[in-house]
Design a protein around this motif. Structure first.
Motif, PDB file in Angstrom:
ATOM      1  N   ARG A   1      -8.892 -58.913  35.146  1.00 28.59           N
ATOM      2  CA  ARG A   1      -8.180 -60.165  34.881  1.00 28.59           C
ATOM      3  C   ARG A   1      -6.734 -59.916  34.509  1.00 28.59           C
ATOM      4  NH1 ARG A   1      -6.049 -63.107  31.193  1.00 28.59           N
ATOM      5  NH2 ARG A   1      -6.231 -65.376  31.158  1.00 28.59           N
ATOM      6  N   LYS A   2      -6.527 -58.925  33.615  1.00 27.35           N
ATOM      7  CA  LYS A   2      -5.175 -58.613  33.184  1.00 27.35           C
ATOM      8  C   LYS A   2      -4.319 -58.126  34.347  1.00 27.35           C
ATOM      9  CE  LYS A   2      -4.644 -59.180  28.649  1.00 27.35           C
ATOM     10  NZ  LYS A   2      -3.510 -59.955  28.072  1.00 27.35           N
ATOM     11  N   ALA A   3      -4.910 -57.312  35.203  1.00 24.15           N
ATOM     12  CA  ALA A   3      -4.160 -56.773  36.335  1.00 24.15           C
ATOM     13  C   ALA A   3      -3.670 -57.894  37.237  1.00 24.15           C
ATOM     14  CB  ALA A   3      -5.026 -55.790  37.124  1.00 24.15           C
ATOM     15  N   ILE A   4      -4.577 -58.816  37.561  1.00 22.56           N
ATOM     16  CA  ILE A   4      -4.206 -59.907  38.464  1.00 22.56           C
ATOM     17  C   ILE A   4      -3.278 -60.899  37.767  1.00 22.56           C
ATOM     18  CG2 ILE A   4      -5.074 -61.831  39.833  1.00 22.56           C
ATOM     19  CD1 ILE A   4      -7.635 -60.226  40.240  1.00 22.56           C
ATOM     20  N   SER A   5      -3.642 -61.301  36.527  1.00 22.52           N
ATOM     21  CA  SER A   5      -2.834 -62.318  35.838  1.00 22.52           C
ATOM     22  C   SER A   5      -1.440 -61.796  35.501  1.00 22.52           C
ATOM     23  CB  SER A   5      -3.541 -62.779  34.561  1.00 22.52           C
ATOM     24  OG  SER A   5      -3.646 -61.732  33.616  1.00 22.52           O
ATOM     25  N   SER A   6      -1.367 -60.560  35.013  1.00 22.60           N
ATOM     26  CA  SER A   6      -0.051 -59.997  34.659  1.00 22.60           C
ATOM     27  C   SER A   6       0.806 -59.780  35.890  1.00 22.60           C
ATOM     28  CB  SER A   6      -0.236 -58.667  33.908  1.00 22.60           C
ATOM     29  OG  SER A   6      -0.907 -58.865  32.692  1.00 22.60           O
ATOM     30  N   ALA A   7       0.188 -59.244  36.948  1.00 21.53           N
ATOM     31  CA  ALA A   7       0.943 -59.019  38.182  1.00 21.53           C
ATOM     32  C   ALA A   7       1.441 -60.341  38.756  1.00 21.53           C
ATOM     33  CB  ALA A   7       0.071 -58.288  39.201  1.00 21.53           C
ATOM     34  N   LEU A   8       0.566 -61.348  38.750  1.00 20.96           N
ATOM     35  CA  LEU A   8       0.943 -62.662  39.271  1.00 20.96           C
ATOM     36  C   LEU A   8       2.042 -63.289  38.419  1.00 20.96           C
ATOM     37  CD1 LEU A   8       0.401 -65.040  41.212  1.00 20.96           C
ATOM     38  CD2 LEU A   8      -1.366 -65.818  39.621  1.00 20.96           C
ATOM     39  N   ALA A   9       1.838 -63.274  37.096  1.00 23.73           N
ATOM     40  CA  ALA A   9       2.803 -63.911  36.197  1.00 23.73           C
ATOM     41  C   ALA A   9       4.170 -63.230  36.261  1.00 23.73           C
ATOM     42  CB  ALA A   9       2.271 -63.890  34.767  1.00 23.73           C
TER      43      ALA A   9
END
Length: 327
Positions: free
Chosen positions: A296-304
């Motif tokens: 979740r962190k990988a996707i959310s942080s990368a996206l954000a």
């Protein structure tokens, strides 16, 4: 345009850019956050068991997005506060003669060419410190909604509404109930954010150098500036790598934080909770939910971060165009 108004405009833009990216990532990835909370609430539950129990129940899809509202409020406003605070700190460090003269937080100007970053380039120590301070500050402000969010996602509480959850916490535990687990949260978030910014900037720098040495045929334009598509790819990949490293290092504090917020009477404080978890459930309990949190962190942080930097880049281009038109 005066310097003061420019700074206020910049701060406002960074706030709303963070708000938009935070709300988007929170909404898309709420199921992963809910599953992580359910897995961490007890060592007796596994990801597959938890997912099957939700899918077997009524309104399964709706249940996977349970707690979306507090998550969006927390992540959206939290991201807005975080990005605007981080930008202000980084801009200050980049301009500060006192800090740069020490060499401890030396601002690195470097060569902007072949760089995917729209933000000031700072030293490793500066990235670590500014990221940690910004996240801890935003985390403290958003702590009440974080507690409500975690309990609302958990199956240990049967809150009917966000307002009902807040009222129950206030009535049963008082104001301090809204700050349960802040120690574990701060110990988790401050190092995570600092390490994330450090790894993120290092990854962008190294991937940018690789692009400089081995430019793709369509990667650079005639002026040797990095194209938007290449910049987006580098920033997104850097966000994934940074989140993976930072999450693995800080996950034990996340596991402790969840137990504290769900069962404060049983676990007491940060150190008591950690010892009890290891004694009763083993060291592995400190890494419960790691896969979900890392994903979740990988996707959310990368996206954000990718969207945030792209919004900043486009805004700066428009600002420069308007300034040139006024000359």
């Amino acid at each position: 345009m005066s310097k003061g108004s420019t700074q206020r405009s910049s701060s406002t833009f960074h706030f709303f850019a963070g708000l938009a990216t935070g709300c988007l990532s929170a909404t898309l990835l709420q199921p992963a956050d809910l599953l992580k909370t359910r897995v961490q609430q007890s060592r007796s539950t596994s990801l597959l068991t938890t997912l099957n129990s939700i899918l077997a129940g009524p309104n399964s899809l709706k249940q996977l997005w349970r707690g979306t509202l507090p998550s969006v409020i927390r992540t959206g406003i939290g991201s807005a506060l975080y990005f605007s605070t981080l930008n202000a700190l980084r801009q200050h460090v980049a301009r500060s003669n006192l800090l740069t003269s020490t060499g401890l937080v030396e601002a690195k100007k470097g060569n902007a060419q072949y760089s995917s970053s729209s933000l000031p380039r700072l030293s490793n120590m500066a990235n670590l410190i500014t990221g940690a301070i910004a996240r801890a500050s935003a985390g403290f402000v958003m702590m009440p909604i974080t507690v409500i969010k975690v309990r609302y996602e958990s199956s240990l509480y049967s809150y009917k509404s966000i307002w009902g959850a807040g009222t129950a916490i206030l009535k049963g535990e008082g104001i301090k109930g809204f700050f349960t687990g802040f120690g574990a949260t701060a110990v988790r978030d401050a190092p995570y954010a600092g390490l994330y910014v450090l790894f993120y900037e290092q990854s962008k720098r190294r991937l940018g150098l690789f692009q400089k040495v081995n430019p793709l045929a369509e990667g650079l334009n005639e002026q040797h500036d990095m194209k938007s598509s290449t910049s987006l790819s580098i920033n997104f990949l850097s966000g994934i790598l940074a989140a993976g490293f930072a999450t693995a290092i800080t996950n034990p504090f996340d596991a402790v934080k969840t137990r504290l917020q769900l069962m404060p009477g049983k676990y007491g404080n940060l150190f008591t909770a950690g010892r009890r978890m290891v004694r009763e459930d083993g060291v592995r309990s400190l890494f419960d939910g790691l896969g979900l949190r890392a994903g979740r962190k990988a996707i959310s942080s990368a996206l954000a971060w990718t969207l945030y930097e792209e919004l900043v880049r486009r805004a700066e281009i428009k600002f420069e165009e308007k300034r040139e038109a006024l000359r």
